[in-house]
Write a protein that holds these residues in place. Sequence first.
Motif, PDB file in Angstrom:
ATOM      1  N   THR A 241       0.843  -1.206   0.000  1.00  0.00           N
ATOM      2  CA  THR A 241       0.000   0.000   0.000  1.00  0.00           C
ATOM      3  C   THR A 241       0.876   1.254   0.000  1.00  0.00           C
ATOM      4  O   THR A 241       0.629   2.204  -0.759  1.00  0.00           O
ATOM      5  N   ASP A 242       1.918   1.249   0.818  1.00  0.00           N
ATOM      6  CA  ASP A 242       2.834   2.399   0.864  1.00  0.00           C
ATOM      7  C   ASP A 242       3.534   2.594  -0.483  1.00  0.00           C
ATOM      8  O   ASP A 242       3.743   3.720  -0.927  1.00  0.00           O
ATOM      9  N   LEU A 243       3.900   1.485  -1.102  1.00  0.00           N
ATOM     10  CA  LEU A 243       4.570   1.579  -2.406  1.00  0.00           C
ATOM     11  C   LEU A 243       3.676   2.297  -3.420  1.00  0.00           C
ATOM     12  O   LEU A 243       4.134   3.175  -4.158  1.00  0.00           O
ATOM     13  N   VAL A 244       2.409   1.922  -3.429  1.00  0.00           N
ATOM     14  CA  VAL A 244       1.480   2.549  -4.383  1.00  0.00           C
ATOM     15  C   VAL A 244       1.323   4.035  -4.053  1.00  0.00           C
ATOM     16  O   VAL A 244       1.413   4.898  -4.939  1.00  0.00           O
ATOM     17  N   ASN A 245       1.121   4.330  -2.794  1.00  0.00           N
ATOM     18  CA  ASN A 245       0.965   5.720  -2.361  1.00  0.00           C
ATOM     19  C   ASN A 245       2.172   6.554  -2.784  1.00  0.00           C
ATOM     20  O   ASN A 245       2.032   7.606  -3.411  1.00  0.00           O
ATOM     21  N   GLU A 246       3.334   6.065  -2.460  1.00  0.00           N
ATOM     22  CA  GLU A 246       4.552   6.854  -2.705  1.00  0.00           C
ATOM     23  C   GLU A 246       4.906   6.905  -4.194  1.00  0.00           C
ATOM     24  O   GLU A 246       5.430   7.903  -4.679  1.00  0.00           O
TER      25      GLU A 246
ATOM     26  N   THR B 247       2.710   6.877  -6.683  1.00  0.00           N
ATOM     27  CA  THR B 247       1.780   7.844  -7.282  1.00  0.00           C
ATOM     28  C   THR B 247       2.200   9.266  -6.938  1.00  0.00           C
ATOM     29  O   THR B 247       2.279  10.138  -7.822  1.00  0.00           O
ATOM     30  N   GLU B 248       2.487   9.473  -5.675  1.00  0.00           N
ATOM     31  CA  GLU B 248       2.856  10.817  -5.215  1.00  0.00           C
ATOM     32  C   GLU B 248       4.110  11.290  -5.965  1.00  0.00           C
ATOM     33  O   GLU B 248       4.157  12.412  -6.483  1.00  0.00           O
ATOM     34  N   THR B 249       5.117  10.456  -6.074  1.00  0.00           N
ATOM     35  CA  THR B 249       6.381  10.837  -6.700  1.00  0.00           C
ATOM     36  C   THR B 249       6.215  11.063  -8.209  1.00  0.00           C
ATOM     37  O   THR B 249       6.692  12.063  -8.743  1.00  0.00           O
TER      38      THR B 249
ATOM     39  N   GLU C 125      -7.676   3.752  -4.239  1.00  0.00           N
ATOM     40  CA  GLU C 125      -7.736   5.150  -3.822  1.00  0.00           C
ATOM     41  C   GLU C 125      -6.409   5.865  -4.120  1.00  0.00           C
ATOM     42  O   GLU C 125      -6.391   7.018  -4.575  1.00  0.00           O
ATOM     43  N   LEU C 126      -5.300   5.162  -3.890  1.00  0.00           N
ATOM     44  CA  LEU C 126      -3.978   5.804  -3.929  1.00  0.00           C
ATOM     45  C   LEU C 126      -3.330   5.783  -5.315  1.00  0.00           C
ATOM     46  O   LEU C 126      -2.298   6.410  -5.520  1.00  0.00           O
ATOM     47  N   SER C 127      -3.925   5.045  -6.257  1.00  0.00           N
ATOM     48  CA  SER C 127      -3.387   5.029  -7.625  1.00  0.00           C
ATOM     49  C   SER C 127      -4.377   5.757  -8.529  1.00  0.00           C
ATOM     50  O   SER C 127      -5.444   6.175  -8.090  1.00  0.00           O
TER      51      SER C 127
HETATM   52  C1  LIG Z   1       0.351   8.594   1.570  1.00  0.00           C
HETATM   53  O1  LIG Z   1       1.547   9.286   1.732  1.00  0.00           O
HETATM   54  C2  LIG Z   1       1.424  10.575   2.346  1.00  0.00           C
HETATM   55  C3  LIG Z   1       2.797  11.199   2.380  1.00  0.00           C
HETATM   56  O2  LIG Z   1       3.368  11.221   1.116  1.00  0.00           O
HETATM   57  C4  LIG Z   1       0.841  10.409   3.718  1.00  0.00           C
HETATM   58  O3  LIG Z   1       0.635  11.694   4.295  1.00  0.00           O
HETATM   59  C5  LIG Z   1      -0.454   9.656   3.678  1.00  0.00           C
HETATM   60  O4  LIG Z   1      -0.913   9.382   4.982  1.00  0.00           O
HETATM   61  C6  LIG Z   1      -0.290   8.345   2.924  1.00  0.00           C
HETATM   62  N1  LIG Z   1      -1.568   7.723   2.781  1.00  0.00           N
HETATM   63  C7  LIG Z   1      -1.790   6.447   3.093  1.00  0.00           C
HETATM   64  C8  LIG Z   1      -3.194   5.991   2.950  1.00  0.00           C
HETATM   65  O5  LIG Z   1      -0.912   5.700   3.466  1.00  0.00           O
END
Ligand SMILES: *[C@@H]1O[C@H](CO)[C@@H](O)[C@H](O)[C@H]1NC(C)=O
Length: 361
Positions: free
Chosen positions: A138-143, A145-147, A180-182
């Motif tokens: 999940t963190d990999l997808v979040n980060e 996408t963000e990057t 949600e994160l992608s």
């Molecule tokens: C996604 O990453 C951001 C920081 O880049 C963080 O604030 C946020 O809580 C993260 N969301 C989830 C669902 O992990």
Amino acid sequence: MGGMGAVCLILVIGAAVCLAACPCSDPALCDPIQHSRDSEVYVFHVRGKNWKRYDWSKVTTVALFAPYDPELMCFAHSKGARFVLQGDVPLKEIVDPKQRSAWIAGMVNLAKTQYMDGINLDIEQSVLPHTPEYYALTDLVNETTETFHREIPGSQVTFDVAWNPNCVAMRCYNYSAIAELSDFLFVMSYDEPPPSWNKCIAGANAAFNQTITGYQQFIKMGIDPKKLVMGVPWYGYDYVCLNLTKGNQCELGKCPFQWASYSDAVSNQVGYKTIMNQVNSSLTGRLWDDVQKAALFNYKDTEGKIHQVWYDDPESITLKATYVKKLGLRGIGMWHGDLLDYSDDPVAQEQTKAMWKVLTP
Ligand SMILES: *[C@@H]1O[C@H](CO)[C@@H](O)[C@H](O)[C@H]1NC(C)=O
Ligand SMILES: *[C@@H]1O[C@H](CO)[C@@H](O)[C@H](O)[C@H]1NC(C)=O
Ligand SMILES: *[C@@H]1O[C@H](CO)[C@@H](O)[C@H](O)[C@H]1NC(C)=O
Ligand SMILES: *[C@@H]1O[C@H](CO)[C@@H](O)[C@H](O)[C@H]1NC(C)=O
Ligand SMILES: *[C@@H]1O[C@H](CO)[C@@H](O)[C@H](O)[C@H]1NC(C)=O
């Protein structure tokens, strides 16, 4: 990988030099695609040069599962289509946040040096709920996408999932979070299990009802339908029948079990082109299974063994594609774009045209 090597060599000297070397005749074609799309036709490019014959009036994204081809990048951009990397990494290597960041940075740099528009995360690994890998994914997808969104404006980050969210092949991911994160999920509605486990008979790769049920389950868990792209197969399965019953059921030698890649054990994948070259000279010609809503035929090999081939064709894909609208999904795509016959043969051309056409009824 020749093109990639050259780019990396230049990178050692300096990123500026590297980025200046736009391979397109019009340097504007190296700009990332910026516009957003209401609907997608998502194509996996796996091999060869036939991409020139894709129906580019439909294609919105090409995911590169082949060596980098700068000509394809320029061409896709000239058609307004995104061109994205394949992303895969052993999950145990990205549990550590530092290693995860390093992997993401590497992918963003690669995308930039190749003037690409995002990444398709194709992490088809088993993960048990609430393990370190589960949270790391999940963190990999979040980060990622963000990057990507920050570093390449307009870029797209997508994630490939199995045909339903119920731990298929022990892929117990946090699907709603990943959606949600992608930007969206590509749902691989194929390699589905046979209709009945205990009977052990050949069946459809992507039976209609089972396929649609998978989308309903993703939506029921709270995923926005606009975060789902329907993946359809441009290939089928060729089964060797141990016995063919009077009801034309192809009994299989080995009974597949649930979380092995079920179909691989007893069958071979065959592309639509191969299937079309076989069907007219088969024992049965094209048959239609009205329960699974899929096409099939039987043939005899040179050793005298009977095979049964199950596949998707314009009729079965049309039925599924109408559900893209009915369910309000983001679009459709296929595995993969290079499985059709793109030759000049007039019959092949008609068949290929029909397969592209039914994607967007
Ligand atoms: C996604 O990453 C951001 C920081 O880049 C963080 O604030 C946020 O809580 C993260 N969301 C989830 C669902 O992990
Ligand atoms: C999935 O991820 C979301 C966002 O990080 C979190 O709120 C939720 O608890 C997770 N669900 C499960 C079942 O782990
Ligand atoms: C799938 O089959 C079930 C049970 O027969 C039925 O209730 C459902 O409506 C079917 N779904 C579709 C999309 O046809
Ligand atoms: C093969 O199929 C035939 C026709 O349905 C049936 O009579 C026969 O018992 C089957 N043989 C085996 C070994 O299962
Ligand atoms: C196979 O048969 C179909 C239906 O009769 C026909 O339209 C098609 O042209 C044939 N294919 C070839 C390669 O001859």
